[in-house]
Design an enzyme around this catalytic site. Sequence first.
Site, PDB file in Angstrom:
ATOM      1  N   HIS A 197      28.604  36.521 -27.024  1.00 18.82           N
ATOM      2  CA  HIS A 197      29.757  37.420 -26.896  1.00 18.82           C
ATOM      3  C   HIS A 197      29.777  37.990 -25.472  1.00 18.82           C
ATOM      4  O   HIS A 197      28.720  38.249 -24.897  1.00 18.82           O
ATOM      5  CB  HIS A 197      29.672  38.542 -27.931  1.00 18.82           C
ATOM      6  CG  HIS A 197      30.940  39.334 -27.992  1.00 18.82           C
ATOM      7  ND1 HIS A 197      31.234  40.316 -27.075  1.00 18.82           N
ATOM      8  CD2 HIS A 197      32.010  39.254 -28.828  1.00 18.82           C
ATOM      9  CE1 HIS A 197      32.432  40.813 -27.357  1.00 18.82           C
ATOM     10  NE2 HIS A 197      32.922  40.184 -28.412  1.00 18.82           N
ATOM     11  N   SER A 224      42.173  41.384 -28.822  1.00 16.49           N
ATOM     12  CA  SER A 224      43.363  42.169 -29.166  1.00 16.49           C
ATOM     13  C   SER A 224      44.247  41.528 -30.227  1.00 16.49           C
ATOM     14  O   SER A 224      45.475  41.497 -30.104  1.00 16.49           O
ATOM     15  CB  SER A 224      44.177  42.479 -27.902  1.00 16.49           C
ATOM     16  OG  SER A 224      43.395  43.245 -27.025  1.00 16.49           O
ATOM     17  N   GLY A 282      37.911  42.527 -33.279  1.00 22.07           N
ATOM     18  CA  GLY A 282      37.085  43.699 -33.018  1.00 22.07           C
ATOM     19  C   GLY A 282      37.722  44.974 -33.537  1.00 22.07           C
ATOM     20  O   GLY A 282      37.703  45.255 -34.740  1.00 22.07           O
ATOM     21  N   GLY A 296      39.829  44.200 -26.347  1.00 18.57           N
ATOM     22  CA  GLY A 296      39.880  45.662 -26.449  1.00 18.57           C
ATOM     23  C   GLY A 296      41.180  46.280 -25.965  1.00 18.57           C
ATOM     24  O   GLY A 296      41.227  47.459 -25.629  1.00 18.57           O
ATOM     25  N   GLU A 345      37.502  33.756 -26.352  1.00 17.55           N
ATOM     26  CA  GLU A 345      37.780  35.182 -26.174  1.00 17.55           C
ATOM     27  C   GLU A 345      37.911  35.507 -24.687  1.00 17.55           C
ATOM     28  O   GLU A 345      36.911  35.832 -24.034  1.00 17.55           O
ATOM     29  CB  GLU A 345      36.634  36.018 -26.749  1.00 17.55           C
ATOM     30  CG  GLU A 345      36.450  35.880 -28.237  1.00 17.55           C
ATOM     31  CD  GLU A 345      35.857  37.148 -28.830  1.00 17.55           C
ATOM     32  OE1 GLU A 345      36.472  37.683 -29.751  1.00 17.55           O
ATOM     33  OE2 GLU A 345      34.814  37.610 -28.356  1.00 17.55           O
ATOM     34  N   ASN A 358      34.356  41.612 -36.250  1.00 18.79           N
ATOM     35  CA  ASN A 358      33.243  42.002 -35.379  1.00 18.79           C
ATOM     36  C   ASN A 358      33.255  43.525 -35.243  1.00 18.79           C
ATOM     37  O   ASN A 358      34.028  44.079 -34.467  1.00 18.79           O
ATOM     38  CB  ASN A 358      33.421  41.315 -34.013  1.00 18.79           C
ATOM     39  CG  ASN A 358      32.319  41.693 -33.043  1.00 18.79           C
ATOM     40  OD1 ASN A 358      31.334  42.324 -33.416  1.00 18.79           O
ATOM     41  ND2 ASN A 358      32.483  41.304 -31.788  1.00 18.79           N
ATOM     42  N   TRP A 359      32.384  44.166 -35.998  1.00 16.40           N
ATOM     43  CA  TRP A 359      32.369  45.635 -36.013  1.00 16.40           C
ATOM     44  C   TRP A 359      31.776  46.227 -34.731  1.00 16.40           C
ATOM     45  O   TRP A 359      31.821  47.437 -34.529  1.00 16.40           O
ATOM     46  CB  TRP A 359      31.572  46.160 -37.220  1.00 16.40           C
ATOM     47  CG  TRP A 359      32.209  45.905 -38.541  1.00 16.40           C
ATOM     48  CD1 TRP A 359      33.398  45.281 -38.788  1.00 16.40           C
ATOM     49  CD2 TRP A 359      31.690  46.279 -39.828  1.00 16.40           C
ATOM     50  NE1 TRP A 359      33.643  45.236 -40.138  1.00 16.40           N
ATOM     51  CE2 TRP A 359      32.607  45.838 -40.796  1.00 16.40           C
ATOM     52  CE3 TRP A 359      30.536  46.935 -40.256  1.00 16.40           C
ATOM     53  CZ2 TRP A 359      32.414  46.037 -42.167  1.00 16.40           C
ATOM     54  CZ3 TRP A 359      30.325  47.133 -41.611  1.00 16.40           C
ATOM     55  CH2 TRP A 359      31.259  46.690 -42.557  1.00 16.40           C
ATOM     56  N   LYS A 360      31.199  45.378 -33.899  1.00 14.37           N
ATOM     57  CA  LYS A 360      30.555  45.857 -32.657  1.00 14.37           C
ATOM     58  C   LYS A 360      29.689  47.082 -32.990  1.00 14.37           C
ATOM     59  O   LYS A 360      28.967  47.064 -33.977  1.00 14.37           O
ATOM     60  CB  LYS A 360      31.613  46.161 -31.588  1.00 14.37           C
ATOM     61  CG  LYS A 360      32.551  44.974 -31.353  1.00 14.37           C
ATOM     62  CD  LYS A 360      33.390  45.133 -30.112  1.00 14.37           C
ATOM     63  CE  LYS A 360      34.270  43.909 -29.918  1.00 14.37           C
ATOM     64  NZ  LYS A 360      34.946  43.860 -28.630  1.00 14.37           N
TER      65      LYS A 360
HETATM   66  P1  PGA Z   1      39.036  43.199 -29.870  1.00 14.67           P
HETATM   67  O1  PGA Z   1      37.606  42.502 -29.693  1.00 14.67           O
HETATM   68  O2  PGA Z   1      39.670  42.624 -31.103  1.00 14.67           O
HETATM   69  O3  PGA Z   1      38.736  44.659 -29.977  1.00 14.67           O
HETATM   70  O4  PGA Z   1      39.821  42.860 -28.633  1.00 14.67           O
HETATM   71  C1  PGA Z   1      37.406  41.155 -29.987  1.00 14.67           C
HETATM   72  C2  PGA Z   1      35.980  40.785 -29.662  1.00 14.67           C
HETATM   73  O5  PGA Z   1      35.476  41.212 -28.615  1.00 14.67           O
HETATM   74  O6  PGA Z   1      35.321  40.071 -30.449  1.00 14.67           O
END
Ligand code: PGA
Length: 246
Positions: free
Chosen positions: A91, A208, A229, A167, A161, A6-8
Amino acid sequence: MIIVANWKAYVEDVEKAKKLFAVAKRLATTSKIRIVLAPSAAQLGLLAKGNTSKVAFAVQDVSATLGGAHTGENTAAAAASLGVTYAIVGHSERRAAGDTDAVVAQKLQHALAQGLIPILCVGEAERDAASQYLSFVRTQITSALEPLEPKDRIRVIIAYEPLWAIGKTSEEAIAAHDLAEMALYIRKVLAELLPGKEGKTTVLYGGSVEPENIRDLAGGSQVDGFLIGHASVDPHTFALLVKALA
Ligand code: PGA
């Protein structure tokens, strides 16, 4: 196993997007892991169209609207016409921006109607001693799946999640035994919605996941893969993640 990157909004430079895609393609040819990339909508248009590699694509969200006079919206049909396979729906960052359970349910239906495989994100903001977080997650799953026909329910991927783990670093992520417990609980909820077929649903974990903890989380729980992410947008770290599962 499946890894969804997930590149956000981390990847804003088109050259970086192309580089990450090239790395993913290389990894996909030598590994049994199914690699799915979820770039921004703009980059999806560039990378997914005409893709013949083993890498699959996901859109990060779909609009609650259908086509028409809706400036700024990206509909499920627009993503499907690019050859995209998956759609992330619900999400926590979209829920924080206003997506209620009802909106998430609608988006899920739009994704399914276009032949996309929805990745439904669920997860509590915090854990409480009375385990209320379990019923919170149950409601997120049932409100999205209950309106669907059984043949569609089975197609939905569940991504657990927990917000408190998103994050951060691998040290602050969920422990493997807690994830195993949650995966079991999610399958119990799914058993009520899909009697006898709960084992067939794909369940992912996100929050994470880093090269330091991915193997432990995969081995010690019943999840089928990960939604990743921040650790997915550095080519070297992404390669380490895939290789850790290979
Ligand atoms: P993260 O995000 O790996 O940066 O914790 C995961 C997500 O929100 O899909």
